[in-house]
Write an enzyme that holds these catalytic residues in place. Structure first.
Site, PDB file in Angstrom:
ATOM      1  N   GLY A 244       0.711  -1.214   0.002  1.00  0.00           N
ATOM      2  CA  GLY A 244      -0.027   0.082   0.012  1.00  0.00           C
ATOM      3  C   GLY A 244       0.857   1.112   0.045  1.00  0.00           C
ATOM      4  O   GLY A 244       0.340   2.378   0.298  1.00  0.00           O
TER       5      GLY A 244
ATOM      6  N   CYS B 257     -16.404   3.200 -26.484  1.00  0.00           N
ATOM      7  CA  CYS B 257     -17.711   3.700 -26.300  1.00  0.00           C
ATOM      8  C   CYS B 257     -18.341   3.901 -25.079  1.00  0.00           C
ATOM      9  O   CYS B 257     -19.271   3.429 -24.833  1.00  0.00           O
ATOM     10  CB  CYS B 257     -18.845   2.439 -27.121  1.00  0.00           C
ATOM     11  SG  CYS B 257     -18.016   2.237 -28.963  1.00  0.00           S
ATOM     12  N   GLU B 258     -17.720   4.699 -24.380  1.00  0.00           N
ATOM     13  CA  GLU B 258     -18.204   5.148 -23.019  1.00  0.00           C
ATOM     14  C   GLU B 258     -17.803   6.536 -22.677  1.00  0.00           C
ATOM     15  O   GLU B 258     -16.670   6.959 -23.093  1.00  0.00           O
ATOM     16  CB  GLU B 258     -17.444   4.242 -22.014  1.00  0.00           C
ATOM     17  CG  GLU B 258     -17.683   2.764 -21.809  1.00  0.00           C
ATOM     18  CD  GLU B 258     -19.049   2.450 -21.064  1.00  0.00           C
ATOM     19  OE1 GLU B 258     -19.379   3.191 -20.343  1.00  0.00           O
ATOM     20  OE2 GLU B 258     -19.517   1.383 -21.538  1.00  0.00           O
TER      21      GLU B 258
ATOM     22  N   GLU C  69       4.768  -6.200   1.508  1.00  0.00           N
ATOM     23  CA  GLU C  69       4.195  -6.691  -0.008  1.00  0.00           C
ATOM     24  C   GLU C  69       3.770  -5.462  -0.649  1.00  0.00           C
ATOM     25  O   GLU C  69       2.916  -5.181  -1.134  1.00  0.00           O
ATOM     26  CB  GLU C  69       2.639  -7.384   0.206  1.00  0.00           C
ATOM     27  CG  GLU C  69       2.966  -8.747   1.007  1.00  0.00           C
ATOM     28  CD  GLU C  69       1.651  -9.077   1.306  1.00  0.00           C
ATOM     29  OE1 GLU C  69       1.663 -10.434   1.668  1.00  0.00           O
ATOM     30  OE2 GLU C  69       0.703  -8.491   1.214  1.00  0.00           O
ATOM     31  N   PRO C  70       4.918  -4.682  -0.729  1.00  0.00           N
ATOM     32  CA  PRO C  70       4.703  -3.551  -1.829  1.00  0.00           C
ATOM     33  C   PRO C  70       4.309  -3.692  -3.390  1.00  0.00           C
ATOM     34  O   PRO C  70       5.079  -4.785  -3.946  1.00  0.00           O
ATOM     35  CB  PRO C  70       5.854  -2.692  -1.789  1.00  0.00           C
ATOM     36  CG  PRO C  70       6.945  -3.706  -1.425  1.00  0.00           C
ATOM     37  CD  PRO C  70       6.312  -4.587  -0.633  1.00  0.00           C
ATOM     38  N   GLY C  71       3.461  -3.279  -3.901  1.00  0.00           N
ATOM     39  CA  GLY C  71       3.241  -3.727  -5.652  1.00  0.00           C
ATOM     40  C   GLY C  71       3.467  -2.249  -6.325  1.00  0.00           C
ATOM     41  O   GLY C  71       4.284  -2.158  -6.888  1.00  0.00           O
TER      42      GLY C  71
ATOM     43  N   TYR D 120     -11.622   4.690 -10.275  1.00  0.00           N
ATOM     44  CA  TYR D 120     -11.035   5.435  -8.974  1.00  0.00           C
ATOM     45  C   TYR D 120     -11.001   7.017  -9.178  1.00  0.00           C
ATOM     46  O   TYR D 120     -10.469   7.524  -8.167  1.00  0.00           O
ATOM     47  CB  TYR D 120      -9.617   4.867  -8.305  1.00  0.00           C
ATOM     48  CG  TYR D 120      -9.615   3.300  -8.542  1.00  0.00           C
ATOM     49  CD1 TYR D 120     -10.221   2.493  -7.814  1.00  0.00           C
ATOM     50  CD2 TYR D 120      -8.366   3.009  -9.094  1.00  0.00           C
ATOM     51  CE1 TYR D 120      -9.875   1.400  -7.637  1.00  0.00           C
ATOM     52  CE2 TYR D 120      -7.989   1.578  -9.218  1.00  0.00           C
ATOM     53  CZ  TYR D 120      -8.920   0.545  -8.492  1.00  0.00           C
ATOM     54  OH  TYR D 120      -8.723  -0.704  -8.314  1.00  0.00           O
TER      55      TYR D 120
ATOM     56  N   TYR E 124      -1.267  -1.559 -12.003  1.00  0.00           N
ATOM     57  CA  TYR E 124      -2.761  -1.538 -12.000  1.00  0.00           C
ATOM     58  C   TYR E 124      -3.209  -0.979 -13.658  1.00  0.00           C
ATOM     59  O   TYR E 124      -4.381  -0.475 -13.341  1.00  0.00           O
ATOM     60  CB  TYR E 124      -3.232  -0.823 -10.975  1.00  0.00           C
ATOM     61  CG  TYR E 124      -2.973  -1.458  -9.697  1.00  0.00           C
ATOM     62  CD1 TYR E 124      -3.128  -2.930  -9.584  1.00  0.00           C
ATOM     63  CD2 TYR E 124      -2.033  -0.888  -8.794  1.00  0.00           C
ATOM     64  CE1 TYR E 124      -2.911  -3.580  -8.123  1.00  0.00           C
ATOM     65  CE2 TYR E 124      -1.607  -1.238  -7.492  1.00  0.00           C
ATOM     66  CZ  TYR E 124      -2.094  -2.749  -7.472  1.00  0.00           C
ATOM     67  OH  TYR E 124      -1.486  -3.476  -6.094  1.00  0.00           O
TER      68      TYR E 124
HETATM   69  C1  PLP Z   1      -3.019  -5.329  -3.271  1.00  0.00           C
HETATM   70  C2  PLP Z   1      -2.312  -5.784  -2.184  1.00  0.00           C
HETATM   71  C3  PLP Z   1      -0.766  -5.521  -2.161  1.00  0.00           C
HETATM   72  C4  PLP Z   1      -0.176  -4.479  -2.762  1.00  0.00           C
HETATM   73  O1  PLP Z   1      -0.788  -3.162  -2.675  1.00  0.00           O
HETATM   74  P1  PLP Z   1      -0.031  -2.002  -3.454  1.00  0.00           P
HETATM   75  O2  PLP Z   1      -0.712  -0.995  -3.023  1.00  0.00           O
HETATM   76  O3  PLP Z   1       0.269  -2.298  -4.706  1.00  0.00           O
HETATM   77  O4  PLP Z   1       1.323  -2.068  -2.569  1.00  0.00           O
HETATM   78  C5  PLP Z   1      -0.237  -6.135  -0.909  1.00  0.00           C
HETATM   79  N1  PLP Z   1      -0.963  -7.071  -0.352  1.00  0.00           N
HETATM   80  C6  PLP Z   1      -2.251  -7.453  -0.471  1.00  0.00           C
HETATM   81  C7  PLP Z   1      -2.730  -8.575   0.418  1.00  0.00           C
HETATM   82  C8  PLP Z   1      -2.899  -6.728  -1.395  1.00  0.00           C
HETATM   83  O5  PLP Z   1      -3.978  -6.975  -1.467  1.00  0.00           O
END
Ligand code: PLP
Length: 471
Positions: A281, A398-399, A323-325, A371, A428
């Site tokens: 997050g 078409c939106e 868990e950064p994404g 969002y 994303y």
């Molecule tokens: C989506 C998610 C993440 C990654 O979130 P980011 O906002 O991309 O860092 C990590 N852990 C869990 C469980 C998630 O659902």
């Protein structure tokens, strides 16, 4: 987040309501703020943007548009910085959250840089395994893992499966028992904290599909059930509070609640919570005005918070995991689009909004529609000295909600054939892409030292027609 679409309907409120203030000069429009553009992004002598030494005009000519271009060094540096920062404050492992964007190349890059991979489906698991990610560095999530997905994870020897329901407890235990292994698990707890950017909401209870709640005692009950099953090994607890978080305040409330659960589990069940996974997050800048906490400061604050909570509860500090994404891949890529039409639309009182249509849209970036996300966009194929014009960059679907950038100042001489680049689209966007209107999904390439490598090739119409037995 704005509750209603911004954009000037009245001249006197233009600058108040536009998401981005009117640039004071044409030069400002050409500028690439280091806060939002990948670290190698620059304009070359012809005024065109280069990423990783690759001119976006060349990449567009070779791979077509829309095109995602990753700055590979930037991606690697982010992965490395996150690992170093969080391992530095006691993380056992930092997992890259694959759902943000996953290919075998991305999985290899992040594992090269010492990260694990967090997967949330059998498909993501298969990509990680195909990339050669060692099973023990994989963690599996999901609020509705199928039996087949659980079996695949157990068979791959994934290091952690995150228990999200009582059904999960039984299914994972069964799969592990049948495979003759002991599966390490975490229990995902929901702590009543929901965080976005600057705000977080803390409530006593939870009304959402993920995890097992603390307030109802479900989380502790799951621990009790796991402890009785010889094919499961409870390693710790998991909490993920949201996304695009700019400071540590939400983590502080969440950590306090999770640590107190850990203390009760120790007190009442004699089970030590060895590991605390605080999820992802961590936020990124989409606009120059966005100001997320620096990675090292965020890690230091979170580490400090957990340390203090554990001391207060009188329990040993568990190993941490994260868990950064978005923060790994988001800022490392841009989307390159070609402008197809430029349409001035007269609003009331003689005002004009310029609709700039590009050759993609909600099929390659649903975040604006979904969002109300905001993005930075610039003219990428050349510089311009024309006056800034307030534009809305829209797609070709078409939106009417098919908007890429709701309010964008772009040069007044923008024309069909120009290339636009949208910053911070690595997370994303391609991973949420669709084939709406039968648009083939865009290619993704990585640029480094003037060379490109393909992460994903462009989908073709043949790829799509192959699914239709009547075609
Ligand atoms: C989506 C998610 C993440 C990654 O979130 P980011 O906002 O991309 O860092 C990590 N852990 C869990 C469980 C998630 O659902």
């Amino acid at each position: 987040m704005r509750a209603h679409p911004a954009g000037p309907l009245h001249a006197d409120v233009v600058s108040d309501h536009a998401a981005v203030a009117r640039p004071t000069s044409a030069e400002e429009l050409n500028r690439l703020s280091p806060a939002v553009w990948p670290s190698s992004a620059r304009r070359n002598s012809e005024g065109a943007i280069e990423i990783g030494g690759v001119d976006v005009r060349d990449a567009a000519a070779e791979f077509g548009t829309p095109l995602f271009v990753f700055d590979e060094d930037d991606l690697r540096a982010r992965a490395r910085n996150y690992r170093e920062a969080y391992v530095g404050v006691g993380a056992r492992l930092v997992y890259y959250a694959a759902k943000a964007f996953l290919t075998t190349a991305v999985a290899r890059i992040v594992t090269d840089e010492g990260l694990g991979v967090d997967v949330a489906s059998g498909g993501e698991l298969a990509v990680a395994l195909r990339a050669g990610v060692p099973g023990e560095r994989i963690l599996m999530h999901g609020n509705n893992k199928s039996m087949a997905e659980i079996e695949a994870a157990v068979e791959a020897g994934v290091g952690r499966i995150v228990v999200d329901s009582f059904d999960d407890v039984v299914r994972i235990a069964d799969a592990a028992a049948r495979a003759g292994v002991v599966q390490s698990v975490l229990v995902r707890v929901t702590v009543g904290v929901e965080a976005h950017t600057h705000e977080f909401i803390a409530t006593a209870h939870e009304d959402q599909k993920f995890g097992l709640s603390v307030s109802s005692g479900a989380a502790e009950e799951a621990v009790r059930r796991i402890a009785k099953l010889p094919s499961l090994d409870l390693r710790g607890l998991h909490s993920h509070i949201g996304s695009q978080i700019f400071d540590a305040a939400g983590f502080e409330v969440a950590a306090a609640r999770v640590v107190s659960v850990a203390q009760r589990i120790w007190d009442e069940q004699g089970i030590e919570v060895e590991e605390l996974n605080l999820g992802g997050g961590m936020g990124i800048a989409y606009l120059e005005s966005d100001d997320p906490l620096d990675v090292v400061d965020m890690a230091a604050q979170i580490g400090d918070i957990v340390g203090k909570q554990c001391a207060a509860e009188g329990i040993p500090m568990p190993a941490l995991a994260f868990e950064p994404g978005r923060a790994i891949v988001g800022p490392a890529a841009v989307t390159v689009y070609e402008v197809g039409t430029v349409k001035p639309v007269e609003l009331d009182r003689g005002l004009v909004r310029t609709y700039v249509s590009v050759d993609g849209g909600m099929s390659d970036n649903i975040r604006t529609a979904l969002y109300d996300a905001e993005y930075s966009v610039v003219l990428a194929s050349r510089e311009s000295s024309a006056d800034p014009t307030l534009c809305r960059v829209v797609g070709k679907h078409c939106e009417s909600g098919d908007i890429v950038v709701r309010d964008a100042w772009l040069p007044g001489d923008l024309a069909a054939g120009d290339l636009l680049a949208v910053a911070a689209t690595g997370a994303y966007c391609r991973s949420m892409a669709s084939n709406y209107n039968y648009l083939p999904r865009p290619a993704v390439v990585a640029a480094r030292d003037g060379q490109t490598t393909v992460f994903l090739r462009r989908e073709t119409l043949d790829d799509l027609l192959r699914l239709d037995p009547g075609a």
